[in-house]
Design a protein around this motif. Structure first.
Motif, PDB file in Angstrom:
ATOM      1  N   ARG A   3       0.834  -1.199   0.000  1.00  0.00           N
ATOM      2  CA  ARG A   3       0.000   0.000   0.000  1.00  0.00           C
ATOM      3  C   ARG A   3       0.879   1.263   0.000  1.00  0.00           C
ATOM      4  NH1 ARG A   3      -5.334   0.932   1.760  1.00  0.00           N
ATOM      5  NH2 ARG A   3      -5.483  -1.187   2.595  1.00  0.00           N
ATOM      6  N   ILE A   5       1.123   4.740   1.418  1.00  0.00           N
ATOM      7  CA  ILE A   5       0.469   5.406   2.546  1.00  0.00           C
ATOM      8  C   ILE A   5       0.838   6.880   2.678  1.00  0.00           C
ATOM      9  CG2 ILE A   5       0.244   3.239   3.812  1.00  0.00           C
ATOM     10  CD1 ILE A   5       2.551   4.211   5.602  1.00  0.00           C
ATOM     11  N   ALA A   6       1.837   7.340   1.947  1.00  0.00           N
ATOM     12  CA  ALA A   6       2.200   8.760   2.006  1.00  0.00           C
ATOM     13  C   ALA A   6       2.941   9.142   0.733  1.00  0.00           C
ATOM     14  CB  ALA A   6       3.060   9.056   3.233  1.00  0.00           C
ATOM     15  N   SER A  95       4.162  11.698   6.990  1.00  0.00           N
ATOM     16  CA  SER A  95       3.839  10.327   7.402  1.00  0.00           C
ATOM     17  C   SER A  95       4.092  10.053   8.870  1.00  0.00           C
ATOM     18  CB  SER A  95       4.659   9.332   6.574  1.00  0.00           C
ATOM     19  OG  SER A  95       6.040   9.443   6.877  1.00  0.00           O
ATOM     20  N   LEU A 226       1.467  -0.140   9.659  1.00  0.00           N
ATOM     21  CA  LEU A 226       0.792   0.992   9.016  1.00  0.00           C
ATOM     22  C   LEU A 226      -0.044   0.584   7.804  1.00  0.00           C
ATOM     23  CD1 LEU A 226       3.665   3.661   9.122  1.00  0.00           C
ATOM     24  CD2 LEU A 226       1.719   3.425  10.672  1.00  0.00           C
ATOM     25  N   THR A 228      -2.895  -0.489   7.562  1.00  0.00           N
ATOM     26  CA  THR A 228      -4.324  -0.162   7.644  1.00  0.00           C
ATOM     27  C   THR A 228      -4.600   1.317   7.378  1.00  0.00           C
ATOM     28  OG1 THR A 228      -4.122   0.155  10.037  1.00  0.00           O
ATOM     29  CG2 THR A 228      -4.782  -2.030   9.262  1.00  0.00           C
ATOM     30  N   LYS A 229      -3.543   2.104   7.190  1.00  0.00           N
ATOM     31  CA  LYS A 229      -3.736   3.522   6.926  1.00  0.00           C
ATOM     32  C   LYS A 229      -4.357   3.724   5.543  1.00  0.00           C
ATOM     33  CE  LYS A 229      -1.179   6.804   8.119  1.00  0.00           C
ATOM     34  NZ  LYS A 229      -0.093   7.821   8.280  1.00  0.00           N
ATOM     35  N   PRO A 230      -5.047   4.850   5.332  1.00  0.00           N
ATOM     36  CA  PRO A 230      -5.636   5.120   4.017  1.00  0.00           C
ATOM     37  C   PRO A 230      -4.559   5.247   2.942  1.00  0.00           C
ATOM     38  CG  PRO A 230      -6.545   6.592   5.694  1.00  0.00           C
ATOM     39  CD  PRO A 230      -5.384   5.900   6.312  1.00  0.00           C
ATOM     40  N   GLY A 231      -4.930   4.872   1.753  1.00  0.00           N
ATOM     41  CA  GLY A 231      -4.007   4.954   0.628  1.00  0.00           C
ATOM     42  C   GLY A 231      -4.259   3.815  -0.337  1.00  0.00           C
ATOM     43  N   HIS A 345      -3.289  12.563  -3.696  1.00  0.00           N
ATOM     44  CA  HIS A 345      -3.307  12.155  -2.288  1.00  0.00           C
ATOM     45  C   HIS A 345      -3.648  13.338  -1.388  1.00  0.00           C
ATOM     46  CE1 HIS A 345      -1.731  10.668   1.590  1.00  0.00           C
ATOM     47  NE2 HIS A 345      -1.951   9.467   1.103  1.00  0.00           N
ATOM     48  N   ASN A 348      -7.288  14.238  -1.295  1.00  0.00           N
ATOM     49  CA  ASN A 348      -8.210  13.223  -0.741  1.00  0.00           C
ATOM     50  C   ASN A 348      -9.313  12.895  -1.743  1.00  0.00           C
ATOM     51  OD1 ASN A 348      -6.903  13.070   1.835  1.00  0.00           O
ATOM     52  ND2 ASN A 348      -7.841  15.029   2.351  1.00  0.00           N
TER      53      ASN A 348
END
Length: 374
Positions: A3, A5-6, A95, A226, A228-231, A345, A348
């Motif tokens: 994933r 994530i940042a 991040s 991490l 489970t973080k959005p992305g 990103h 959003n």
């Protein structure tokens, strides 16, 4: 699935309007006092590039008295390192992850240096001494997309780890001497050989497109804390290579320095390889292009985007982000799609479950595609 994530980007503060760049090049060619019937085309070529302006890390202050090859290269590496450091600083800040938490760093660039840029960054940040480094050179514009694919491969085998992809390009380095020397050399040749004329126009086209920028992505394996973080997750990737096309696109080292190679068949080849790769990738996941909500298509140039849309019949909305980044900052080569991801990103702009498609073409001739899902 790995994933993203940042994300983070870094653009130089110096920004030149396209009209100024066209005038600068036009005046330089005229100052050489060599017969060139294509001089009037310079302004049109720059206008047709559909670029409003570009960020240059190396200003035009010394354009008429450029640095020699050694000085120019050292300046290019220095500015490259500054852009990368800024992108990484922003990535760590956004991040909350520390450099010591990263176990793998992949870097993509066309800026040649030994040691590579990742080693330079290890001396600026607190990366682990046993960091696994993977510098990729020679993939051109495709490298950003290919970098995501290769980091994904790594994280599939190391699902508990975190990795960074760093991309940086220095289009302004051509304006720091190589472009001037090459044009002077080519215009001298033109007096003896008319076949040089299209080569000169090709260099003007290349000069109208490329800008500077760096971007970085933080990616984690699916067993990382991490994860489970959005992305977006990287669902799958696809590589397409066309044999016998190595001379179509790339960069050659000439007596005057580096020279961009942009064959006239690039737009048609790019559209064909993209259509092939897209059809295969989506079919394997039983997905239609209409289900892809977010597109990150590398804008090689206006003709590339036009040919690509004609070949795939994608809606205008799919190409809108590509036209937008081309207009605002030009072609950032490998960093372009990474910069596009960063813009997306920060906005959003995705809902859970939505699909995205990221792609870029490059020398070889080749294409890399990445299927994403939020």
């Amino acid at each position: 699935m790995p994933r993203i994530i940042a994300t983070a980007s870094s653009l130089p503060s110096t920004y030149y309007e396209q009209t100024l760049l066209a005038q600068t090049l036009e005046h330089y060619i005229a100052s050489l006092e060599r017969p060139f019937e294509g001089l009037w085309l310079v302004a049109d070529i720059f206008k047709n590039a559909k670029v409003r302006g570009r960020h240059f890390a190396i200003p035009l202050d010394s354009f008429y008295e450029p640095l020699d090859i050694g000085q120019g290269h050292r300046r290019m590496v220095e500015e490259r390192n500054a852009l990368c450091a800024n992108a990484l600083s922003r990535l760590f800040e956004k991040s909350g992850v520390a450099a010591s938490d990263i176990t793998q760093l992949t870097s993509v660039t066309s800026v040649m240096s030994i040691p590579s840029v990742d080693a330079e960054m290890m001396n600026r940040f607190g990366f682990r001494r046993d960091l696994k480094r993977a510098p990729l050179l020679g993939l051109g514009c495709q490298a950003g997309a290919a970098g995501i694919s290769r980091v994904t491969d790594y994280l599939h085998g190391h699902p508990r780890e975190a990795a960074i992809l760093l991309g940086v390009e220095m289009g302004s380095s051509i304006w720091a001497g190589p472009l001037q020397r090459d044009l002077e050399h080519l215009l001298e040749q033109l007096q003896r050989d008319s076949a040089v004329y299209p080569v000169i126009l090709s260099q003007v086209v290349a000069a109208s497109l490329f800008g500077d920028g760096a971007a970085a992505l933080l990616m984690v394996g699916d067993e990382h804390p991490l994860a489970t973080k959005p992305g977006p997750r990287v669902v799958d990737t696809r590589s397409v290579f066309v044999p016998g096309t190595v001379g179509l696109m790339g960069m050659n080292m000439e007596d005057a320095g580096p020279r961009n190679v942009l064959g006239v068949d690039v737009p048609e080849m790019a559209s064909r390889t993209f259509a092939e790769g897209l059809g295969t990738l989506l079919a394997e996941h039983a997905v239609d292009a209409s289900r892809v909500a977010h597109w990150f298509i590398h804008p090689g140039g206006p003709k590339v985007l036009q040919e690509l849309q004609a070949a795939t019949r994608l809606p205008d909305a799919a190409l809108a982000p590509s036209w937008s980044v081309l207009h605002d900052v030009g072609n950032l080569s490998s960093a372009t799609v990474l910069h596009m991801l960063d813009q997306h990103h920060d906005a959003n702009g995705a809902k859970a479950g939505e699909l995205g498609l990221l792609t870029a073409m490059g020398p070889g001739f080749s294409e890399e595609l990445v299927l994403l899902q939020w």
